[in-house]
Design an enzyme around this catalytic site. Structure first.
Site, mmCIF file in Angstrom:
data_model
loop_
_atom_site.group_PDB
_atom_site.id
_atom_site.type_symbol
_atom_site.label_atom_id
_atom_site.label_comp_id
_atom_site.label_asym_id
_atom_site.label_seq_id
_atom_site.Cartn_x
_atom_site.Cartn_y
_atom_site.Cartn_z
ATOM 1 N N SER A 27 0.820 -1.223 0.000
ATOM 2 C CA SER A 27 0.000 0.000 0.000
ATOM 3 C C SER A 27 0.848 1.264 0.000
ATOM 4 O O SER A 27 1.686 1.452 0.879
ATOM 5 C CB SER A 27 -0.860 0.063 1.268
ATOM 6 O OG SER A 27 -1.841 -0.908 1.244
ATOM 7 N N HIS A 58 -3.284 0.281 -4.681
ATOM 8 C CA HIS A 58 -2.782 -0.945 -5.320
ATOM 9 C C HIS A 58 -3.135 -0.916 -6.799
ATOM 10 O O HIS A 58 -4.288 -1.120 -7.168
ATOM 11 C CB HIS A 58 -3.401 -2.188 -4.655
ATOM 12 C CG HIS A 58 -2.863 -2.446 -3.296
ATOM 13 N ND1 HIS A 58 -1.845 -3.327 -3.050
ATOM 14 C CD2 HIS A 58 -3.176 -1.899 -2.106
ATOM 15 C CE1 HIS A 58 -1.566 -3.323 -1.755
ATOM 16 N NE2 HIS A 58 -2.361 -2.470 -1.168
ATOM 17 N N HIS A 80 -5.614 -9.161 -1.328
ATOM 18 C CA HIS A 80 -5.619 -9.517 0.090
ATOM 19 C C HIS A 80 -6.750 -10.492 0.406
ATOM 20 O O HIS A 80 -7.779 -10.510 -0.259
ATOM 21 C CB HIS A 80 -5.835 -8.265 0.952
ATOM 22 C CG HIS A 80 -4.889 -7.149 0.673
ATOM 23 N ND1 HIS A 80 -5.064 -6.285 -0.381
ATOM 24 C CD2 HIS A 80 -3.753 -6.767 1.304
ATOM 25 C CE1 HIS A 80 -4.072 -5.412 -0.383
ATOM 26 N NE2 HIS A 80 -3.260 -5.678 0.618
ATOM 27 N N TYR A 82 -8.731 -10.183 2.908
ATOM 28 C CA TYR A 82 -9.947 -9.460 3.339
ATOM 29 C C TYR A 82 -10.788 -8.975 2.158
ATOM 30 O O TYR A 82 -11.928 -8.567 2.340
ATOM 31 C CB TYR A 82 -9.596 -8.279 4.268
ATOM 32 C CG TYR A 82 -8.769 -7.198 3.629
ATOM 33 C CD1 TYR A 82 -9.292 -6.313 2.696
ATOM 34 C CD2 TYR A 82 -7.419 -7.051 3.954
ATOM 35 C CE1 TYR A 82 -8.522 -5.330 2.107
ATOM 36 C CE2 TYR A 82 -6.631 -6.076 3.377
ATOM 37 C CZ TYR A 82 -7.199 -5.214 2.453
ATOM 38 O OH TYR A 82 -6.428 -4.259 1.862
ATOM 39 N N GLU A 83 -10.231 -9.004 0.951
ATOM 40 C CA GLU A 83 -11.034 -8.617 -0.218
ATOM 41 C C GLU A 83 -12.006 -9.736 -0.592
ATOM 42 O O GLU A 83 -12.829 -9.574 -1.486
ATOM 43 C CB GLU A 83 -10.123 -8.297 -1.400
ATOM 44 C CG GLU A 83 -9.306 -7.035 -1.204
ATOM 45 C CD GLU A 83 -8.364 -6.776 -2.367
ATOM 46 O OE1 GLU A 83 -8.836 -6.389 -3.441
ATOM 47 O OE2 GLU A 83 -7.138 -6.977 -2.205
ATOM 48 N N ALA A 110 2.668 -2.063 4.226
ATOM 49 C CA ALA A 110 2.433 -0.991 5.193
ATOM 50 C C ALA A 110 1.977 -1.681 6.471
ATOM 51 O O ALA A 110 1.190 -2.626 6.417
ATOM 52 C CB ALA A 110 1.345 -0.073 4.670
ATOM 53 N N MET A 208 -2.024 -6.713 7.223
ATOM 54 C CA MET A 208 -3.042 -7.624 6.686
ATOM 55 C C MET A 208 -2.543 -8.352 5.430
ATOM 56 O O MET A 208 -3.339 -8.746 4.574
ATOM 57 C CB MET A 208 -4.308 -6.827 6.339
ATOM 58 C CG MET A 208 -4.852 -5.994 7.482
ATOM 59 S SD MET A 208 -6.166 -4.905 6.927
ATOM 60 C CE MET A 208 -6.356 -3.838 8.354
ATOM 61 N N SER A 209 -1.236 -8.518 5.328
ATOM 62 C CA SER A 209 -0.707 -9.139 4.095
ATOM 63 C C SER A 209 0.567 -9.917 4.402
ATOM 64 O O SER A 209 0.785 -10.337 5.538
ATOM 65 C CB SER A 209 -0.417 -8.044 3.065
ATOM 66 O OG SER A 209 0.669 -7.244 3.485
ATOM 67 N N ASN A 232 1.739 3.892 10.823
ATOM 68 C CA ASN A 232 0.914 4.423 11.923
ATOM 69 C C ASN A 232 1.237 3.673 13.214
ATOM 70 O O ASN A 232 1.807 2.588 13.171
ATOM 71 C CB ASN A 232 -0.590 4.238 11.596
ATOM 72 C CG ASN A 232 -0.936 2.777 11.338
ATOM 73 O OD1 ASN A 232 -0.669 2.244 10.263
ATOM 74 N ND2 ASN A 232 -1.483 2.115 12.340
ATOM 75 N N HIS A 244 -7.270 4.387 6.364
ATOM 76 C CA HIS A 244 -6.470 3.939 5.215
ATOM 77 C C HIS A 244 -5.757 5.131 4.574
ATOM 78 O O HIS A 244 -4.627 5.003 4.095
ATOM 79 C CB HIS A 244 -7.379 3.229 4.202
ATOM 80 C CG HIS A 244 -6.646 2.652 3.036
ATOM 81 N ND1 HIS A 244 -5.614 1.744 3.179
ATOM 82 C CD2 HIS A 244 -6.774 2.854 1.700
ATOM 83 C CE1 HIS A 244 -5.150 1.411 1.983
ATOM 84 N NE2 HIS A 244 -5.836 2.074 1.075
HETATM 85 N N1 HPA Z 1 -3.181 -2.638 11.488
HETATM 86 C C1 HPA Z 1 -3.341 -3.537 10.505
HETATM 87 N N2 HPA Z 1 -2.911 -3.350 9.271
HETATM 88 C C2 HPA Z 1 -2.277 -2.192 8.995
HETATM 89 C C3 HPA Z 1 -2.072 -1.209 9.964
HETATM 90 C C4 HPA Z 1 -2.553 -1.452 11.286
HETATM 91 O O1 HPA Z 1 -2.411 -0.623 12.207
HETATM 92 N N3 HPA Z 1 -1.403 -0.191 9.350
HETATM 93 C C5 HPA Z 1 -1.203 -0.565 8.064
HETATM 94 N N4 HPA Z 1 -1.750 -1.778 7.845
#
Ligand code: HPA
Length: 269
Positions: A27, A58, A80, A82-83, A110, A208-209, A232, A244
């Site tokens: 990302s 993406h 992903h 989750y998609e 990310a 998440m990847s 973050n 996001h």
């Molecule tokens: N949590 C999960 N996935 C993420 C995060 C997060 O804080 N930041 C970027 N992808």
């Protein structure tokens, strides 16, 4: 299907390149694909059985060409779990890469900082991972032409590549964190209680990847390097809510440092 996809890509490249190095850009990190010289670009939807990502940040294409004098195959964007895709679909491109002769895979993402000592906008080398997806991409019938039924996982992230990447960061004076990446399903971010749990079980970053791709690449015998961009603080560390947009913006703000490091790594591979 694997051979159809590999054949399509091979024919599109037309013998111009035969990369041994591949890179998955996560990302907000896709900009590096723009630096590839004389690129051949193939949209995922053109490739038999490849799926297209539906997520902002993406792009969804393979970029094949030269970076730092080395032939590379870049996945600009990934899909992903989750998609709604299965882990088989998520990791299909890795198996195709294996068929195409890829030996080394750099996986990027990310991620949120679980380790409170990490700074937003810094990078983390992935030393190891924790799979919290509740399933595994290798569930189902094994294809013994790719790997064994019960693959060893004691060094998913290749130690030599890891040490080499760390040296590259030092050489460029880039501060690099080291740690364990935990993969959650998403798409909701974690709760503060979940982040406290992750810290207790030894995670330094969460995303998440990456984990499905790393499992399959290791299974196929590829050497894997993992790099997280800390976009973050994970939930509960600071007051702010997560979005996001923030992840994409933080990805953009580290992209120069990230690109410089990845290029330095690729140069010596
Ligand atoms: N949590 C999960 N996935 C993420 C995060 C997060 O804080 N930041 C970027 N992808």
């Amino acid at each position: 299907m694997l051979s159809h996809a590999a054949k399509y890509i091979e024919e599109t490249i037309g013998g111009k390149y035969s990369p041994k190095i591949a890179l998955i850009l996560g990302s907000g990190l896709g900009a590096l694909a723009g630096e590839v010289e004389n690129p051949i670009r193939i949209r995922y939807h053109e490739i038999p059985a490849f799926k297209q990502s539906s997520i902002d940040g993406h792009v969804g294409q393979l970029v094949i060409g030269k970076l730092e004098g080395k032939e590379v195959m870049i996945m600009q964007g990934r899909i992903h779990f989750y998609e709604g895709y299965s882990l088989k679909e998520v990791t299909f491109p890795i198996k195709v890469m294996k068929k195409l002769g890829i030996e080394k895979l750099i996986i990027t993402n990310a991620a949120g900082a679980v380790n409170e000592a990490f700074e937003v906008g810094s990078l983390m080398l992935i030393k190891d991972h924790i799979n919290l997806l509740g399933t595994n991409p290798l569930v189902g019938k094994n294809d013994s032409s790719l790997g064994v039924r019960f693959p060893d996982m004691s060094e998913v992230y290749n130690k030599n590549l890891y040490d080499y990447a760390k040296n590259c960061a030092q050489k460029l004076n880039i501060h690099i964190n080291e740690g364990v990446y935990a993969a959650n399903v998403g798409p909701s971010y974690e709760t503060p209680a979940e982040i406290r749990m992750l810290r207790k079980i030894g995670a330094d970053a969460v995303g998440m990847s990456t984990v499905p791709e790393a499992i399959v690449a290791n299974y196929c015998g590829m050497k894997v390097l993992g790099i997280s961009c800390i976009t973050n603080y994970a939930a509960g560390i600071k007051e702010e809510k997560l979005s996001h947009q923030e992840v994409i913006e933080a990805g953009n703000s580290v992209k120069e440092k990230f690109s410089a490091l990845v290029k330095e790594i690729i140069k010596g591979l």
